[in-house]
Design an enzyme around this catalytic site. Structure first.
Site, PDB file in Angstrom:
ATOM      1  N   CYS A  31       0.817  -1.206   0.000  1.00 44.45           N
ATOM      2  CA  CYS A  31       0.000   0.000   0.000  1.00 44.45           C
ATOM      3  C   CYS A  31       0.852   1.259   0.000  1.00 44.45           C
ATOM      4  O   CYS A  31       2.034   1.238   0.330  1.00 44.45           O
ATOM      5  CB  CYS A  31      -0.870   0.066   1.258  1.00 44.45           C
ATOM      6  SG  CYS A  31      -1.824  -1.405   1.559  1.00 44.45           S
ATOM      7  N   GLY A  57       0.396   0.343  -5.229  1.00 45.80           N
ATOM      8  CA  GLY A  57      -0.840  -0.434  -5.196  1.00 45.80           C
ATOM      9  C   GLY A  57      -1.752  -0.027  -6.332  1.00 45.80           C
ATOM     10  O   GLY A  57      -2.035   1.158  -6.487  1.00 45.80           O
ATOM     11  N   ASN A 131      -0.372   1.311   5.833  1.00 44.85           N
ATOM     12  CA  ASN A 131       0.584   0.569   5.026  1.00 44.85           C
ATOM     13  C   ASN A 131       1.388  -0.333   5.956  1.00 44.85           C
ATOM     14  O   ASN A 131       1.934   0.142   6.950  1.00 44.85           O
ATOM     15  CB  ASN A 131       1.514   1.550   4.292  1.00 44.85           C
ATOM     16  CG  ASN A 131       2.648   0.868   3.540  1.00 44.85           C
ATOM     17  OD1 ASN A 131       3.724   1.434   3.393  1.00 44.85           O
ATOM     18  ND2 ASN A 131       2.422  -0.337   3.056  1.00 44.85           N
ATOM     19  N   GLY A 132       1.447  -1.627   5.612  1.00 45.01           N
ATOM     20  CA  GLY A 132       2.161  -2.593   6.452  1.00 45.01           C
ATOM     21  C   GLY A 132       1.228  -3.714   6.855  1.00 45.01           C
ATOM     22  O   GLY A 132       0.022  -3.641   6.596  1.00 45.01           O
ATOM     23  N   TYR A 272      13.304  -2.945  -4.645  1.00 45.42           N
ATOM     24  CA  TYR A 272      12.290  -3.037  -5.696  1.00 45.42           C
ATOM     25  C   TYR A 272      11.120  -2.065  -5.540  1.00 45.42           C
ATOM     26  O   TYR A 272      10.685  -1.458  -6.512  1.00 45.42           O
ATOM     27  CB  TYR A 272      11.713  -4.459  -5.722  1.00 45.42           C
ATOM     28  CG  TYR A 272      10.460  -4.586  -6.568  1.00 45.42           C
ATOM     29  CD1 TYR A 272      10.543  -4.671  -7.953  1.00 45.42           C
ATOM     30  CD2 TYR A 272       9.193  -4.597  -5.975  1.00 45.42           C
ATOM     31  CE1 TYR A 272       9.384  -4.771  -8.733  1.00 45.42           C
ATOM     32  CE2 TYR A 272       8.040  -4.689  -6.744  1.00 45.42           C
ATOM     33  CZ  TYR A 272       8.145  -4.778  -8.122  1.00 45.42           C
ATOM     34  OH  TYR A 272       7.011  -4.863  -8.875  1.00 45.42           O
TER      35      TYR A 272
HETATM   36  P1  AMP Z   1       9.054 -13.804 -10.877  1.00 46.72           P
HETATM   37  O1  AMP Z   1       8.787 -13.757 -12.334  1.00 46.72           O
HETATM   38  O2  AMP Z   1       7.937 -14.448 -10.118  1.00 46.72           O
HETATM   39  O3  AMP Z   1      10.392 -14.393 -10.547  1.00 46.72           O
HETATM   40  O4  AMP Z   1       9.073 -12.304 -10.343  1.00 46.72           O
HETATM   41  C1  AMP Z   1      10.227 -11.520 -10.507  1.00 46.72           C
HETATM   42  C2  AMP Z   1       9.866 -10.187 -11.058  1.00 46.72           C
HETATM   43  O5  AMP Z   1       8.836  -9.592 -10.282  1.00 46.72           O
HETATM   44  C3  AMP Z   1      11.052  -9.243 -11.031  1.00 46.72           C
HETATM   45  O6  AMP Z   1      11.120  -8.559 -12.273  1.00 46.72           O
HETATM   46  C4  AMP Z   1      10.755  -8.287  -9.891  1.00 46.72           C
HETATM   47  O7  AMP Z   1      11.129  -6.959 -10.225  1.00 46.72           O
HETATM   48  C5  AMP Z   1       9.262  -8.363  -9.711  1.00 46.72           C
HETATM   49  N1  AMP Z   1       8.870  -8.388  -8.298  1.00 46.72           N
HETATM   50  C6  AMP Z   1       9.591  -8.722  -7.230  1.00 46.72           C
HETATM   51  N2  AMP Z   1       8.864  -8.630  -6.094  1.00 46.72           N
HETATM   52  C7  AMP Z   1       7.636  -8.228  -6.456  1.00 46.72           C
HETATM   53  C8  AMP Z   1       6.424  -7.937  -5.737  1.00 46.72           C
HETATM   54  N3  AMP Z   1       6.350  -8.033  -4.424  1.00 46.72           N
HETATM   55  N4  AMP Z   1       5.347  -7.541  -6.459  1.00 46.72           N
HETATM   56  C9  AMP Z   1       5.410  -7.437  -7.795  1.00 46.72           C
HETATM   57  N5  AMP Z   1       6.519  -7.700  -8.527  1.00 46.72           N
HETATM   58  C10 AMP Z   1       7.625  -8.087  -7.877  1.00 46.72           C
END
Ligand code: AMP
Length: 498
Positions: A31, A57, A131-132, A272
């Site tokens: 969030c 979000g 948020n959290g 990220y």
């Molecule tokens: P995956 O394809 O499941 O390995 O997800 C990795 C990709 O998702 C990377 O490009 C990350 O930048 C992104 N990513 C990492 N953590 C999250 C998150 N919590 N929510 C959305 N995207 C994420």
């Protein structure tokens, strides 16, 4: 070399299945929050603030304005720009406002879980945006339900409002202190009363919350990029364990938590989640990510012709890697920024449509070249399976994958949406097995020590790296994982946009 699984082995149907499996009743969401106190155009400013925080979000958003007596609320599924038009903002009258953007797993992406959450208490209207994640929310909820409380959502944040409403304290800030003293976990909160804006952070300081000024008005925002958009000055962060009460143009700082605890700022905000133009704990996110890329290059150098980022998550780390190694940085992989979660797929005639709709490789740059592909993290591995495959189809001779964080081995309990531990590819695969699965020639993750060292030298604050180290600073209520909340499910229609 051992036999490689087909780089495009995971079909779109398989991706869909994995996504569906994530649907579970659990308190996990990401969030962004925003609040403004004492501005003639509070709702318009709040709208802009939420607009800047949209990356935190995208499933629902909401705003509550106070005209000094009553609260007016608007919440909807969807993006900020699609939800608030001139007419709606005009109806959100008052000089104070708070807002929220939310992303949750699909099972709980319901309008009733959108925030801010509002209540009429015997002390007047109170609205809250959080948020959290609270790790003992399920237990508190059960206790309150046992005493007759009726919950309108499955959001952990609602317990705060119930606790506040039940407090026997007279003043709303004391009631709020009562409430936050009972919860454990991560919270950065903005709370609106009839005349006051309150901001608070949990004692560990997991999630960010910044304080700014816009003329005489006070502003609270999850990230400083929201202050930049509205032209507000950055004053300082709300400190971990601090509560700021803003009323009649004055700010009071309270320290309601008696016990000092070590600080645990979420390192994944830097890696990220936060926008690169934001400063967290006074340190720029983009600069931090570049530094991670440099550390990554020192740990995992490789001879290559170019460094290519996975857009946009790998940009800054790739640049740091390229600078450190003296290898040209090329955005040889282009991303379509207008892709939504669902799109109408054509019949089977276009191969790997799901990959290509989001990314496309520039073949003339890649043909016969040795590529270092940089991303910030691997979760399930599905993105890289597809992108490495795409680079190979485009003619890349070698693909060396570098990740600017350690393997993700555990889920986040404090506010970042991560799939279950079993779904995390690094949970039960070695680095070499992951390399095989994604079809790369080599794979290098930033080490945990490298991450900790970079954090210690750059941000100088205690961090939480539980998703990488399995070392969780606040024990997790086991029920949080599978609360089995008894729900009634109603059809909730999305309101038509104006
Ligand atoms: P995956 O394809 O499941 O390995 O997800 C990795 C990709 O998702 C990377 O490009 C990350 O930048 C992104 N990513 C990492 N953590 C999250 C998150 N919590 N929510 C959305 N995207 C994420």
């Amino acid at each position: 070399m051992s036999e490689r699984r087909s780089p495009l082995a995971i079909s779109d149907a398989e991706m869909e299945r994995l996504a569906r499996e994530r649907v579970a009743d659990h308190f996990h969401d990401e969030c962004g929050v925003f609040g403004i106190h004492g501005h003639d155009e509070a709702s318009h400013i709040c709208y802009l603030g939420l607009y800047a925080l949209q990356h935190r979000g995208q499933e629902s958003c909401g705003m509550v304005a106070s005209n000094g007596r009553e609260h007016i609320a608007h919440r909807a599924m969807g993006l900020v720009a699609d939800t608030f038009g001139e007419k709606t903002l005009g109806r959100l009258r008052g000089r104070h406002a708070i807002g929220h953007v939310r992303y949750s797993t699909a099972g709980e992406s319901l309008l009733r879980n959108a925030q801010p959450i509002c209540a009429n208490t015997d002390g007047g209207p109170v609205s809250i945006a959080h948020n959290g994640n609270l790790v003992n929310a399920v237990a508190i909820r059960r206790e309150l339900e046992g005493r007759g409380a009726i919950f309108g959502s499955t959001s952990d944040s609602e317990v705060l409002l119930h606790l506040l409403a039940r407090s026997r304290e007279e003043h709303v800030e004391d009631r709020f202190i009562d409430a936050v003293s009972r919860v454990k976990g991560a919270f950065s909160i903005v709370l609106l009363t009839d005349d006051a804006l309150i901001g608070a952070r949990d004692p560990s300081g997991f999630r960010p919350l910044s304080l700014g000024r816009l003329g005489r008005a006070y502003v609270l925002a999850s990230e400083t990029c929201a202050l930049d958009l509205i032209g507000a000055s950055y004053e300082r962060d709300v400190e971990p364990g601090e509560m700021v009460v803003i009323r009649r143009g004055r700010l009071r700082s309270l320290r309601p938590f008696t016990r000092e605890v070590p600080k645990h700022f979420c390192i994944f905000e830097y890696i990220y989640f936060a926008r690169p133009d934001s400063n967290l704990v006074g340190h720029n996110v983009y600069a931090f990510r570049k530094e991670l890329g440099r550390t990554l290059a020192r740990e995992h150098p490789v001879a290559a012709d170019m460094v290519v980022p996975v857009l946009d998550s790998g940009n800054a780390a790739a640049l740091g890697y390229a600078e450190q190694e003296g290898i040209p940085y090329e955005t040889a992989l282009i991303r379509n920024h207008y892709v939504r979660r669902t799109f109408i797929e054509p019949a089977q005639s276009i191969r790997n449509f799901g990959v290509k709709v989001k990314h496309n490789a520039i073949k003339s740059f890649l043909d016969g070249r040795r590529v270092v592909l940089v991303d910030d993290s691997i979760v399930r591995g599905t993105t890289l399976v597809k992108i490495v495959g795409m680079l190979r189809v485009a003619g890349a001779r070698e693909v060396h994958v570098r990740i600017s964080s350690p393997p993700t081995i555990g889920r986040c309990h404090y506010g970042i949406d991560t799939p279950t531990r079993e779904e995390l590819i690094a949970h039960d695969h070695s680095v070499d097995e992951i390399r095989e699965i994604i079809g790369a020639d080599s794979l290098g993750f930033l080490s945990l020590e490298g991450l900790r060292r970079t954090a210690a030298s750059e941000v100088k604050i205690g961090i939480c790296d539980g998703c990488f180290s399995d070392n969780y600073p606040i024990p997790v209520d086991s029920e949080t994982e599978t609360p089995q909340l008894s729900l009634f499910r109603a059809m909730e229609e999305e309101p038509d946009p104006e």
